[in-house]
Motif scaffolding. Structure first.
Motif, PDB file in Angstrom:
ATOM      1  N   THR A 162      -3.198   3.315 -13.877  1.00  0.00           N
ATOM      2  CA  THR A 162      -3.236   2.713 -12.541  1.00  0.00           C
ATOM      3  C   THR A 162      -3.752   3.708 -11.511  1.00  0.00           C
ATOM      4  OG1 THR A 162      -1.344   1.311 -13.128  1.00  0.00           O
ATOM      5  CG2 THR A 162      -1.855   1.534 -10.784  1.00  0.00           C
TER       6      THR A 162
ATOM      7  N   HIS B 265      -5.476   3.054  -7.610  1.00  0.00           N
ATOM      8  CA  HIS B 265      -4.419   2.258  -6.990  1.00  0.00           C
ATOM      9  C   HIS B 265      -3.143   3.088  -6.821  1.00  0.00           C
ATOM     10  CE1 HIS B 265      -6.677  -1.317  -8.997  1.00  0.00           C
ATOM     11  NE2 HIS B 265      -7.251  -0.949  -7.870  1.00  0.00           N
ATOM     12  N   GLN B 266      -2.148   2.490  -6.229  1.00  0.00           N
ATOM     13  CA  GLN B 266      -0.871   3.155  -5.983  1.00  0.00           C
ATOM     14  C   GLN B 266       0.218   2.570  -6.871  1.00  0.00           C
ATOM     15  OE1 GLN B 266      -0.327   2.537  -1.786  1.00  0.00           O
ATOM     16  NE2 GLN B 266      -1.766   4.139  -1.185  1.00  0.00           N
TER      17      GLN B 266
ATOM     18  N   GLY C 260      -4.349   4.021   1.704  1.00  0.00           N
ATOM     19  CA  GLY C 260      -4.956   3.464   0.499  1.00  0.00           C
ATOM     20  C   GLY C 260      -5.310   4.445  -0.579  1.00  0.00           C
TER      21      GLY C 260
ATOM     22  N   PRO D 164      -4.820   6.948  -3.762  1.00  0.00           N
ATOM     23  CA  PRO D 164      -3.872   6.889  -4.893  1.00  0.00           C
ATOM     24  C   PRO D 164      -2.667   7.804  -4.648  1.00  0.00           C
ATOM     25  CG  PRO D 164      -6.120   7.107  -5.687  1.00  0.00           C
ATOM     26  CD  PRO D 164      -6.185   7.293  -4.203  1.00  0.00           C
TER      27      PRO D 164
ATOM     28  N   HIS E  63      -1.797  -1.593  -1.258  1.00  0.00           N
ATOM     29  CA  HIS E  63      -2.519  -0.864  -2.309  1.00  0.00           C
ATOM     30  C   HIS E  63      -1.656  -0.591  -3.535  1.00  0.00           C
ATOM     31  CE1 HIS E  63      -5.660  -0.327   0.664  1.00  0.00           C
ATOM     32  NE2 HIS E  63      -4.754   0.140   1.512  1.00  0.00           N
ATOM     33  N   VAL E  64      -0.421  -1.071  -3.549  1.00  0.00           N
ATOM     34  CA  VAL E  64       0.440  -0.915  -4.723  1.00  0.00           C
ATOM     35  C   VAL E  64       0.143  -2.048  -5.698  1.00  0.00           C
ATOM     36  CG1 VAL E  64       2.816  -1.026  -5.554  1.00  0.00           C
ATOM     37  CG2 VAL E  64       2.272   0.305  -3.510  1.00  0.00           C
ATOM     38  N   THR E  65      -0.265  -1.696  -6.900  1.00  0.00           N
ATOM     39  CA  THR E  65      -0.548  -2.712  -7.922  1.00  0.00           C
ATOM     40  C   THR E  65       0.386  -2.609  -9.126  1.00  0.00           C
ATOM     41  OG1 THR E  65      -2.200  -1.289  -8.973  1.00  0.00           O
ATOM     42  CG2 THR E  65      -2.981  -2.817  -7.277  1.00  0.00           C
TER      43      THR E  65
ATOM     44  N   GLY F 129       0.744  -6.103  -5.859  1.00  0.00           N
ATOM     45  CA  GLY F 129      -0.304  -7.115  -5.842  1.00  0.00           C
ATOM     46  C   GLY F 129      -0.298  -7.992  -4.616  1.00  0.00           C
TER      47      GLY F 129
ATOM     48  N   HIS G 273      -5.906  -6.926  -5.251  1.00  0.00           N
ATOM     49  CA  HIS G 273      -5.780  -6.758  -6.698  1.00  0.00           C
ATOM     50  C   HIS G 273      -4.455  -7.327  -7.192  1.00  0.00           C
ATOM     51  CE1 HIS G 273      -9.316  -4.128  -6.716  1.00  0.00           C
ATOM     52  NE2 HIS G 273      -8.794  -3.554  -5.634  1.00  0.00           N
TER      53      HIS G 273
ATOM     54  N   GLY H 216      -0.941  -7.715  -9.286  1.00  0.00           N
ATOM     55  CA  GLY H 216       0.083  -6.717  -9.537  1.00  0.00           C
ATOM     56  C   GLY H 216       0.722  -6.869 -10.900  1.00  0.00           C
TER      57      GLY H 216
END
Length: 781
Positions: A461, A466-467, A578, A580, A597-599, A633, A637, A639
């Motif tokens: 991830t 992403h975060q 945003g 990582p 930005h957390v997926t 998500g 994007h 989640g």
């Protein structure tokens, strides 16, 4: 000391908030419509005053010679001599007789108000004292801002606003030819049609002397205004930014809320995380404010207040004030006064903000209504959500209770038809909510609580840009410290609990009594130096992730890392850029935060609350899991949520993962109905505590026997269970016992509770034991 008198208001208890209409009918006709009675033609001879005291009484005093301009009437604050202290009390009744000769009564020393405290606030305090069976004087005391408790006047702090004089010529007069700084100041003021306050002008390196010079020359005007005031905007310019476009579901929900803006209209807004509940709140509030009314918004945690406040202030051009424990006492009084005067159309606050007076109430919104922090767990044990129900009914205004995981009490009310059930089933981002993926921990090695497959998913991830949010609901480095040689565990001397190991700074701390001690160099039982941490907390998980991903920022968010003012806002500000990063946190991160930005969300251990002794444990654990899963998500994007557990085959956990919270809630409601538990029965919990175990045990047994005998003679259908030790019997070096009352009818429960509190108040043994009656307890701990 002045003669005391037992008040009716602390012995009569109304029905539940659902029946607040019947409670309103019992209010005096003089108070109908929120109007206070007219000042009496002749001053009363006796004032019955509520004082901040555990005694369930009013105290009689003689009026002072100087009568307030409004005349003596209920709701005035007075300064009185109470024993050897000078305290502030509130007038509750004005009458002509006392049980003592009038000459024996102490006189009131001073009246502190020129007008009574707000009528809606007084009604709410009376209701709260009756419903939660709490002394009226202490209820009034707790509901007031601290400065009002100390006798400060209820008035706004003032400031000066300076404007360029519109009648003055546009060109600088000759008198400013050599006064260059005054000319610059005048130019700056002309650029601000609404003027500037003194603090803003001084911040630009100008002085008060320059302002006074311009004032003397007739070039500027000065006016005083409330510190919380802001330039007025008409209804056509209410918004600072346009509302967001609504989905079809949001449009339907908002139309339903608009149907009854002038009526009591309780609605449960049951919307999945990210479905746009806040946008619905904003557009509902817009309609309320356009009608010249006020909206009160309750949020569960102080951590959510800045985020909510920022969004509301960005949307509206009217005054938006906040009320929470992070304010100074002056800031809190300013906000309270702005709401009471009607200058602030929008009020946002945490639990205690329910006691904010409103000049023109228009709507009440309770966000995350399921959250346990809305229940006060000591002193006056009120529930802000339930008081919001009663208050909305009293004012005849809409009530919105929003949540992605509604409490079973609210869900039962909505499904029974008592409340309107509004649903948002889809996210505004069009992505479906992430499902829970159960990851079996059994037989797998762990690093900082994480197993290798989960660590690999985290790495993928982060590589994708992403975060990741890693959720672990335990502060500290490890839940405890153990000796590997003899099995000794670091336990608290004052509680039946183990001490938590912390690394920053290095120490052992009890999270129940806050006792702290240095780390031992060797085992106190066998002398071994092989001491090892057991389990993982946020600090250990943070350390592990920092070692595994040295180039990625790791942000830990828990109560320890966010003690500094604005620390949480600063971290979330960095996260929202945003880039990582890894977020490691407790339930502070699980509620309401928009992290686009957390997926990936990883729950380190889902088992902590599954098998607790409290019958609400499964409900609360599932709510927490769904809420933290909702952080993934929320934007462009989709989640993913990985839930590590040692019980992946648990039927309740599987039902939650496969079918969602609604299915699990339906199953839990069926279990509660079969077991005779809330919301299908009503409960009260008598809590007793004392440093001496035999003392509290004897009183608990006496209270239980006396209550059972009284119930049998009255043939009242109330169950009395116990006494039994609390789940943690010894806490803060005090022994805790409980006595539970349960009934199918709330009125019977209140009648039994009133008798029990009266018996305890009259018992000499009860004076040596700390006790409280918790109506509608939310936890058995």
């Amino acid at each position: 000391m002045a003669q005391s008198r037992l008040t009716v208001c602390t012995n009569r208890f109304p029905p539940c908030p659902r029946s607040a209409a019947r409670e309103a009918q019992h209010s005096s006709r003089a108070d109908a419509g929120g109007q206070l009675p007219n000042p009496q033609a002749l001053p009363p001879r006796v004032l019955a005053i509520a004082v901040p005291s555990p005694l369930r009484r009013l105290f009689d005093y003689r009026p002072c010679r100087e009568m307030p301009a409004c005349g003596w009437q209920p709701g005035l604050r007075v300064r009185i001599s109470f024993g050897r202290r000078q305290i502030v009390g509130v007038v509750i009744e004005c009458r002509d007789q006392s049980e003592l000769p009038l000459a024996d009564l102490k006189p009131v020393e001073a009246c502190l108000d020129s007008a009574p405290l707000p009528a809606d606030w007084l009604w709410l305090c009376h209701f709260t004292a009756r419903y939660y069976q709490h002394p009226l004087g202490d209820t009034l005391h707790q509901a007031l801002p601290v400065l009002l408790r100390q006798g400060r006047p209820l008035e706004a702090r003032m400031r000066e606003r300076w404007q360029a004089n519109s009648n003055a010529p546009d060109n600088d007069p000759p008198t400013l030819a050599r006064a260059h700084r005054q000319a610059e100041l005048l130019t700056m003021l002309r650029q601000h049609p609404h003027g500037l306050v003194t603090q803003a002008i001084v911040a630009q390196s100008f002085t008060r002397e320059q302002l006074k010079s311009l004032l003397a020359k007739g070039l500027v005007t000065r006016r005083e205004e409330a510190l919380t005031a802001q330039p007025k905007s008409d209804s056509t310019h209410l918004l600072a930014e346009p509302p967001l476009p609504l989905t079809s579901e949001q449009t339907t929900v908002l139309a339903a809320l608009h149907e009854k803006l002038d009526h009591y209209h309780p609605c449960l807004l049951d919307g999945v995380t990210g479905s746009g509940k806040t946008e619905v709140y904003l557009q509902l509030i817009e309609a309320v404010v356009r009608r010249g009314r006020q909206a009160l918004v309750l949020v569960p945690e102080i951590g959510l207040t800045p985020q909510t406040l920022a969004r509301f202030r960005a949307r509206f051009q009217v005054q938006v004030v906040a009320l929470h424990s992070g304010l100074t006492e002056h800031e809190r009084l300013d906000a309270w006064e702005a709401a009471a005067s009607g200058r602030a159309p929008i009020i946002i606050g945490t639990r205690s903000a329910i006691f904010t007076p409103l000049a023109r109430p228009g709507a009440i919104i309770v966000d995350e209504e399921h959250d346990g922090s809305f229940k006060q767990q000591d002193g006056l044990r009120y529930h802000a959500r339930d008081l919001a129900v009663a208050r909305a009914h009293r004012h005849g205004i809409p009530l919105v209770l929003g949540s992605a995981t509604p409490s079973l009490e609210s869900l039962a009310r909505a499904r029974s038809g008592d409340w309107r059930h509004l649903q948002l089933t889809r996210r505004a981002s069009r992505h479906a909510p992430a499902l829970l993926e159960l990851v079996d921990l059994r037989g797998r090695p762990r690093q900082g609580g994480l197993i290798p497959p989960v660590i690999d998913t985290i790495r993928d991830t982060l590589t994708a840009g992403h975060q990741v949010l890693v959720f672990i609901n335990r502060r500290g480095f490890a839940p405890t410290l153990a000796c590997h040689a003899c099995g000794w565990l670091a336990e608290c001397d004052h509680c039946d609990a183990r001490m938590t190991l912390h690394r920053t700074p290095p120490l052992l701390a009890c999270h129940h009594c806050d006792r702290r001690r240095a780390l031992p160099e060797s085992c106190p039982e066998c002398g071994s130096i092989d001491l090892r941490p057991l389990g993982s907390g946020t600090e250990r998980t943070e350390e592990t992730l920092a070692g595994l991903f040295p180039k990625v920022p790791v942000h830990r968010i828990d109560r320890d890392s966010t003690r500094r003012r604005d620390a949480l806002e600063q971290v979330l500000g960095e996260v929202k850029r945003g880039e990582p990063c890894l977020l490691v946190g407790t339930q502070m991160l699980a509620k309401g935060h928009h992290l686009p930005h957390v997926t990936l969300v990883v729950v380190v251990n889902a088992d902590a609350g599954l098998y607790a002794s409290d019958f609400r444990a499964l409900e609360q654990t599932s709510q927490l899991l769904v809420q933290v899963a909702g952080r993934a998500g929320r934007a462009a994007h989709p989640g993913r949520v990985l839930v590590q557990t040692l019980h992946s085959d648990d039927p309740h956990l599987r039902l939650l993962a496969e079918q969602g919270y609604a299915a699990l809630a339906t199953h839990l409601l069926e279990e509660r109905r079969a077991a005779g538990l809330p919301p299908f029965r009503f409960m009260a919990l008598l809590r007793l505590e004392s440093p001496r175990e035999e003392q509290v045990s004897e009183l608990a047994a006496q209270a239980a026997d006396a209550l059972r005998e009284w119930l049998s003679t009255r043939k009242l259908a109330v169950d009395c269970l116990g006494p039994v030790p609390a789940p943690m019997e010894r806490r803060q070096n005090r022994y805790h016992l409980q006595l539970m009352l349960a009934s199918d009818k709330r009125s019977r429960l209140h009648e039994a509770g009133a008798w029990l509190t009266g018996w305890l108040a009259a018992s000499p043994d009860a004076r040596r034991v700390r006790w409280s009656l918790d109506i509608d307890p939310q936890t058995l701990s």
